[in-house]
Design a protein around this motif. Structure first.
Motif, PDB file in Angstrom:
ATOM      1  N   ILE A  37       0.844  -1.196   0.000  1.00 29.70           N
ATOM      2  CA  ILE A  37       0.000   0.000   0.000  1.00 29.70           C
ATOM      3  C   ILE A  37       0.877   1.243   0.000  1.00 29.70           C
ATOM      4  CG2 ILE A  37      -1.753   1.296   1.252  1.00 29.70           C
ATOM      5  CD1 ILE A  37      -2.665  -1.410   2.430  1.00 29.70           C
ATOM      6  N   ARG A  40      -2.959   5.883   1.220  1.00 30.15           N
ATOM      7  CA  ARG A  40      -4.247   5.661   1.894  1.00 30.15           C
ATOM      8  C   ARG A  40      -5.021   6.962   1.827  1.00 30.15           C
ATOM      9  NH1 ARG A  40      -4.409   1.109   5.323  1.00 30.15           N
ATOM     10  NH2 ARG A  40      -2.393   0.081   5.480  1.00 30.15           N
ATOM     11  N   VAL A  65      -5.381   2.624  -1.346  1.00 31.83           N
ATOM     12  CA  VAL A  65      -6.489   2.109  -0.539  1.00 31.83           C
ATOM     13  C   VAL A  65      -7.393   3.251  -0.149  1.00 31.83           C
ATOM     14  CG1 VAL A  65      -7.104   0.990   1.634  1.00 31.83           C
ATOM     15  CG2 VAL A  65      -5.124   0.196   0.336  1.00 31.83           C
TER      16      VAL A  65
END
Length: 68
Positions: A37, A40, A65
């Motif tokens: 990831i 975010r 994400v």
């Protein structure tokens, strides 16, 4: 037409390499889904997330994400 072409499994002989392929100190933080990831964002920033992922070469985005 291709003649005498062989398509094999293509596996590397890892025993011939002195460096370990997989380090002994693998942890979920260094080798797991969360390590992929890159960004975010809140769900309301979905447009920004698409722009980041569209320009992944410049933004180094592997996974973006979105959360509520």
């Amino acid at each position: 037409m291709l003649a005498h072409v062989y398509f094999g499994p293509g596996q590397a002989e890892w025993r011939n390499h002195p460096d370990p392929i997989i380090p002994d100190d693998i942890s979920p933080e260094t080798f797991g889904p969360t390590a992929l990831i890159a960004h975010r964002l809140k769900l309301s920033d979905v447009e920004k997330g698409y722009k980041i992922f569209k320009n992944a070469a410049e933004t180094d985005a592997l996974k973006v994400v979105l959360s509520a």
